[in-house]
Design a protein around this motif. Structure first.
Motif, PDB file in Angstrom:
ATOM      1  N   ILE A 220      -3.397  52.196  25.067  1.00 35.94           N
ATOM      2  CA  ILE A 220      -2.227  51.334  24.868  1.00 35.94           C
ATOM      3  C   ILE A 220      -1.593  50.975  26.202  1.00 35.94           C
ATOM      4  O   ILE A 220      -1.261  49.812  26.475  1.00 35.94           O
ATOM      5  N   LYS A 221      -1.428  51.977  27.055  1.00 31.23           N
ATOM      6  CA  LYS A 221      -0.825  51.721  28.364  1.00 31.23           C
ATOM      7  C   LYS A 221      -1.684  50.766  29.185  1.00 31.23           C
ATOM      8  O   LYS A 221      -1.159  49.834  29.825  1.00 31.23           O
ATOM      9  N   ALA A 222      -2.999  50.970  29.158  1.00 28.48           N
ATOM     10  CA  ALA A 222      -3.888  50.105  29.935  1.00 28.48           C
ATOM     11  C   ALA A 222      -3.814  48.658  29.458  1.00 28.48           C
ATOM     12  O   ALA A 222      -3.814  47.722  30.268  1.00 28.48           O
ATOM     13  N   GLN A 223      -3.713  48.441  28.141  1.00 29.08           N
ATOM     14  CA  GLN A 223      -3.663  47.075  27.623  1.00 29.08           C
ATOM     15  C   GLN A 223      -2.325  46.406  27.939  1.00 29.08           C
ATOM     16  O   GLN A 223      -2.286  45.222  28.272  1.00 29.08           O
ATOM     17  N   LEU A 224      -1.228  47.146  27.833  1.00 31.28           N
ATOM     18  CA  LEU A 224       0.071  46.572  28.191  1.00 31.28           C
ATOM     19  C   LEU A 224       0.112  46.204  29.666  1.00 31.28           C
ATOM     20  O   LEU A 224       0.652  45.154  30.053  1.00 31.28           O
ATOM     21  N   GLU A 225      -0.452  47.051  30.507  1.00 31.78           N
ATOM     22  CA  GLU A 225      -0.489  46.752  31.938  1.00 31.78           C
ATOM     23  C   GLU A 225      -1.413  45.565  32.216  1.00 31.78           C
ATOM     24  O   GLU A 225      -1.143  44.759  33.121  1.00 31.78           O
ATOM     25  N   ALA A 226      -2.494  45.433  31.434  1.00 29.34           N
ATOM     26  CA  ALA A 226      -3.386  44.291  31.609  1.00 29.34           C
ATOM     27  C   ALA A 226      -2.706  42.990  31.191  1.00 29.34           C
ATOM     28  O   ALA A 226      -2.871  41.948  31.842  1.00 29.34           O
ATOM     29  N   PHE A 227      -1.913  43.041  30.110  1.00 27.76           N
ATOM     30  CA  PHE A 227      -1.138  41.855  29.722  1.00 27.76           C
ATOM     31  C   PHE A 227      -0.102  41.519  30.797  1.00 27.76           C
ATOM     32  O   PHE A 227       0.137  40.348  31.116  1.00 27.76           O
ATOM     33  N   THR A 228       0.518  42.551  31.363  1.00 31.40           N
ATOM     34  CA  THR A 228       1.540  42.331  32.392  1.00 31.40           C
ATOM     35  C   THR A 228       0.955  41.631  33.609  1.00 31.40           C
ATOM     36  O   THR A 228       1.542  40.687  34.155  1.00 31.40           O
ATOM     37  N   SER A 229      -0.196  42.083  34.059  1.00 27.68           N
ATOM     38  CA  SER A 229      -0.812  41.534  35.268  1.00 27.68           C
ATOM     39  C   SER A 229      -1.548  40.224  35.015  1.00 27.68           C
ATOM     40  O   SER A 229      -1.871  39.503  35.957  1.00 27.68           O
ATOM     41  N   GLY A 230      -1.821  39.925  33.746  1.00 28.60           N
ATOM     42  CA  GLY A 230      -2.601  38.740  33.429  1.00 28.60           C
ATOM     43  C   GLY A 230      -4.094  38.988  33.401  1.00 28.60           C
ATOM     44  O   GLY A 230      -4.876  38.066  33.190  1.00 28.60           O
ATOM     45  N   ALA A 231      -4.516  40.243  33.599  1.00 19.76           N
ATOM     46  CA  ALA A 231      -5.936  40.567  33.533  1.00 19.76           C
ATOM     47  C   ALA A 231      -6.476  40.358  32.112  1.00 19.76           C
ATOM     48  O   ALA A 231      -7.647  40.014  31.933  1.00 19.76           O
ATOM     49  N   ARG A 232      -5.632  40.575  31.110  1.00 25.18           N
ATOM     50  CA  ARG A 232      -5.990  40.260  29.728  1.00 25.18           C
ATOM     51  C   ARG A 232      -5.126  39.090  29.280  1.00 25.18           C
ATOM     52  O   ARG A 232      -3.893  39.132  29.411  1.00 25.18           O
TER      53      ARG A 232
END
Length: 272
Positions: A220-232
């Motif tokens: 969950i943390k990795a996906q939220l951080e990916a959304f934050t950075s735009g990686a996802r």
């Protein structure tokens, strides 16, 4: 004094005031309807009338500027509330066979112990959308992309039906006397952040949004951080990117820890 003498062309003050007002009107019209539109560097107009109409919000002809194209693939999946709602037993059975390839990451019964997402009981539209996005390149992952590319449309439907058929992990929170994080229940209205539970199953479910209870905190943390950075960026309309960017690191940790709480984790923590 008669009012006729005030509004008379013989009154130089009246004539001057009218002339000044007319001059200001013409100046602001030229500035706002012609000069400012032509000052835009990324737009080209075919004429003055085109610029005037554009400034007024009613363009008559197309701008010659080419539309800006994203440098990444967009998700094309259209999710509805009734999507994949009545799978056949044959579809579930075919999905069970296909899912044997997924067991090393997602567990033999859809419950992972490797910080991969738990798929047991997950909403079928949510699974289908992610598989489709992996297949088209709208979402990229070193493991999932090679797996999803050869899948047929029926394969993705069958996998989604099978995992949705399995019993999901319940909403379990051992510290019952501790209130849920504010971001989960209420969101952060002043930052335009909706509550997590309003879309992800605890309070309500938005079509296409995954069930989060029991998911790995690391995932969950990795996906939220990916959304934050735009990686996802396979969230249509950027809803998750806009939310994640407004969340603090502390709120991301709180959400991850809250949703990941499960009996098995409590036992593992207490084992020496």
């Amino acid at each position: 004094m008669s009012t006729d003498s005030v509004f008379s062309l013989k009154n130089r003050w009246f004539v001057g005031a009218v002339g000044l007002a007319a001059g200001l009107f013409v100046f602001t019209a030229i500035l706002g309807l012609i000069e400012l539109p032509f000052a835009q560097r990324d737009v080209t107009f075919e004429g003055i009338w085109d610029a005037i109409c554009s400034a007024a919000g009613v363009p008559l002809t197309r701008s010659s500027a080419a539309p800006v194209q994203p440098d990444f693939k967009l998700s094309t999946v259209v999710v509805t509330a009734t999507m994949l709602s009545n799978p056949s037993q044959e579809s579930i059975g075919r999905g069970a066979t296909l899912a044997q390839q997924c067991a090393i990451w997602h567990g033999p019964v859809g419950v992972s112990r490797a910080d991969s997402p738990n798929l047991a009981g997950q909403y079928a539209p949510a699974i289908y959308k992610q598989l489709k996005d992996f297949k088209t390149g709208a979402r990229v992952n070193a493991i999932m992309t090679p797996f999803a590319v050869p899948l047929s449309e029926q394969d993705m439907v069958d996998l989604s039906a099978y995992y949705a058929y399995l019993p999901r992990l319940p909403a379990y929170h051992p510290e019952q006397d501790k209130p849920a994080p504010r971001i989960v229940v209420n969101g952060a209205p002043l930052r335009n952040v909706a509550s997590c539970g309003s879309c992800h199953g605890a309070l309500d479910n938005k079509a296409g949004s995954p069930w989060l209870e029991g998911q790995s905190a690391a995932y969950i943390k990795a996906q939220l951080e990916a959304f934050t950075s735009g990686a996802r960026r396979n969230d249509i309309s950027q809803q998750m990117r806009n939310i994640a960017r407004q969340m603090t690191p502390e709120e991301i940790d709180e959400v991850a820890q809250y949703y990941s709480a499960q009996p098995s984790q409590t036992k593992r923590v207490s084992t020496p």
